[in-house]
Design an enzyme around this catalytic site. Structure first.
Site, PDB file in Angstrom:
ATOM      1  N   LEU A 155       2.092  -0.757   5.726  1.00 25.70           N
ATOM      2  CA  LEU A 155       0.912  -1.237   5.614  1.00 25.70           C
ATOM      3  C   LEU A 155       0.334  -0.924   4.273  1.00 25.70           C
ATOM      4  O   LEU A 155       0.897   0.052   3.720  1.00 25.70           O
ATOM      5  CB  LEU A 155      -0.061  -0.577   6.357  1.00 25.70           C
ATOM      6  CG  LEU A 155      -0.020  -1.069   7.916  1.00 25.70           C
ATOM      7  CD1 LEU A 155      -0.915  -0.066   8.858  1.00 25.70           C
ATOM      8  CD2 LEU A 155      -0.269  -2.506   8.433  1.00 25.70           C
ATOM      9  N   ASP A 156      -0.507  -1.919   3.623  1.00 24.87           N
ATOM     10  CA  ASP A 156      -1.060  -1.406   2.482  1.00 24.87           C
ATOM     11  C   ASP A 156      -2.005  -0.295   2.483  1.00 24.87           C
ATOM     12  O   ASP A 156      -2.482   0.040   3.662  1.00 24.87           O
ATOM     13  CB  ASP A 156      -2.087  -2.699   2.039  1.00 24.87           C
ATOM     14  CG  ASP A 156      -1.280  -3.881   1.547  1.00 24.87           C
ATOM     15  OD1 ASP A 156      -0.050  -3.870   1.228  1.00 24.87           O
ATOM     16  OD2 ASP A 156      -1.990  -5.081   1.503  1.00 24.87           O
ATOM     17  N   ARG A 157      -2.054   0.414   1.358  1.00 26.03           N
ATOM     18  CA  ARG A 157      -3.004   1.603   1.499  1.00 26.03           C
ATOM     19  C   ARG A 157      -4.312   1.488   1.833  1.00 26.03           C
ATOM     20  O   ARG A 157      -4.844   2.174   2.465  1.00 26.03           O
ATOM     21  CB  ARG A 157      -3.032   2.207  -0.162  1.00 26.03           C
ATOM     22  CG  ARG A 157      -3.519   3.500  -0.134  1.00 26.03           C
ATOM     23  CD  ARG A 157      -3.531   3.898  -1.746  1.00 26.03           C
ATOM     24  NE  ARG A 157      -4.025   5.397  -1.939  1.00 26.03           N
ATOM     25  CZ  ARG A 157      -3.981   5.850  -2.878  1.00 26.03           C
ATOM     26  NH1 ARG A 157      -3.553   5.514  -4.067  1.00 26.03           N
ATOM     27  NH2 ARG A 157      -4.612   7.117  -3.151  1.00 26.03           N
ATOM     28  N   ARG A 271      -4.474 -10.992   2.531  1.00 18.76           N
ATOM     29  CA  ARG A 271      -5.309 -11.028   1.605  1.00 18.76           C
ATOM     30  C   ARG A 271      -5.294 -12.299   0.647  1.00 18.76           C
ATOM     31  O   ARG A 271      -6.299 -12.762   0.333  1.00 18.76           O
ATOM     32  CB  ARG A 271      -5.219  -9.875   0.863  1.00 18.76           C
ATOM     33  CG  ARG A 271      -5.168  -8.535   1.558  1.00 18.76           C
ATOM     34  CD  ARG A 271      -4.668  -7.084   0.653  1.00 18.76           C
ATOM     35  NE  ARG A 271      -5.333  -6.856  -0.108  1.00 18.76           N
ATOM     36  CZ  ARG A 271      -5.329  -5.639  -0.882  1.00 18.76           C
ATOM     37  NH1 ARG A 271      -4.298  -5.085  -0.573  1.00 18.76           N
ATOM     38  NH2 ARG A 271      -6.024  -5.356  -1.615  1.00 18.76           N
TER      39      ARG A 271
END
Length: 344
Positions: A155-157, A271
């Site tokens: 997962l993205d930070r 995104r």
């Protein structure tokens, strides 16, 4: 274990620390399907993760004489060229003695095979690329009795929500196979700028990863005939339209809360797809509306509004169908609750 061809002589063991000579690693069957970064971190014992990511990004690591990315998966028989690596004694000591603080995270599901946690926003899933440690290093410190704890996916930070961690090698392979074969159903909640059109339900747009001059990774939509295009498919459903709070109405008249399901797991896929459609995710510091983000912070939204909410999968050992949910974090629930609902 991998086979190493190098100067100095061949060895079948991970290098600790890595010698200052070119190495050629031949990927074995057991490692097939593993991400390149994880493979090298495991093999290059004593080499800081930040350095591993640096040599990958710079192109010094080669697979079968071609460039390779950190998230590419290695296959049995691949030949990896690793550049000379020199470590000071201080760097070796630091690398071999991890300092990640012990931390457990809210558990959504756990059995003998794997666990699912609710990752908070702002926490990396692993160390590397300027981050000393992440979720997996902290959990290993918190659970020293665990024989195996390995990340199943990423997962993205900046993204919160469901993250799977395997406790058995068999479970790790089975779950990673499901992700790789797109057999899982991954659904996120996102709050975006503007009124998302109901007719726009499918985003089928190829993506391309590239690096900024400072080495930071970015992704953009490209034409299908682009040489590095990766097919990327995102499904979007409007849950609710909301009126922005006081102070933001001069910048935007509507926010849309979306249920977003990804059929491919590309870097920054949600995104970039939503931003390319003209509806950036609130708080996104890479692809968002930066002036709006500054105002959002003043209004109480201090993070990106993207949350890994639901995951449909098969149990890696029993093959039973499962559906896991991670509740929207309290700070996001409260922020949504503070706004007036608009007719859909």
């Amino acid at each position: 274990m991998c086979v190493l061809t190098a100067e100095p002589p061949l060895t079948s063991e991970p290098v600790s620390p890595a010698p200052a000579a070119v190495q050629h690693l031949i990927v074995d069957e057991e490692s097939s399907g593993q991400r390149l970064d994880n493979y090298l971190i495991r093999i290059l014992k004593g080499v800081p993760k930040t350095h591993v990511y640096r040599i990958i990004r710079s192109g010094e690591v080669r697979r079968n004489k071609g460039r390779v990315s950190a998230d590419d998966r290695v296959a049995a028989g691949d030949v990896l060229r690793i550049p000379p690596i020199r470590l000071s004694e201080r760097a070796q000591d630091k690398a071999l003695n991890p300092t990640a603080p012990a931390r457990d995270f809210p558990v959504v599901f756990e059995d003998d095979a794997f666990l699912a946690i609710a990752k908070p926003a702002g926490v990396a899933v692993h160390g590397g690329s300027g981050v000393s440690f992440g979720v997996i290093e902290q959990m290993r410190q918190a659970r020293p009795q665990a024989k195996l704890l390995e990340l199943v996916h990423r997962l993205d930070r900046e993204t919160s929500g469901l993250l799977l961690i395997a406790k058995k090698k068999q479970a790790l392979r089975a779950l990673q196979d499901q992700f790789r074969e797109r057999e899982t159903g991954k659904t996120y909640l996102a709050l975006v700028k503007g009124s998302w059109p109901d007719r726009l339900k499918v985003l089928d747009q190829p993506l391309h990863k590239y690096l900024l001059p400072d080495g930071e990774r970015r992704v953009k939509v490209v034409a299908p005939d682009h040489p590095d295009a990766m097919r990327s498919l995102t499904l979007v459903k409007v849950i609710q339209r909301l009126a922005p709070p006081d102070g933001l109405q001069s910048m935007v008249d509507t926010f849309s809360l979306l249920e977003v399901t990804i059929k491919t797991g590309r870097t920054h896929q949600i995104r970039v797809h939503l931003a390319n459609a003209g509806h950036v995710i609130l708080g996104d510091d890479k692809y968002g509306d930066f002036e709006l983000n500054r105002q959002l912070i003043r209004s109480g939204l201090k993070r990106m509004f993207l949350h890994a909410w639901r995951l449909r999968l098969r149990h890696p050992l029993s093959n039973e169908s499962m559906e896991l949910h991670a509740q929207l974090p309290q700070e996001l629930q409260e922020w949504v609750a503070s706004m007036q609902r608009l007719p859909n």
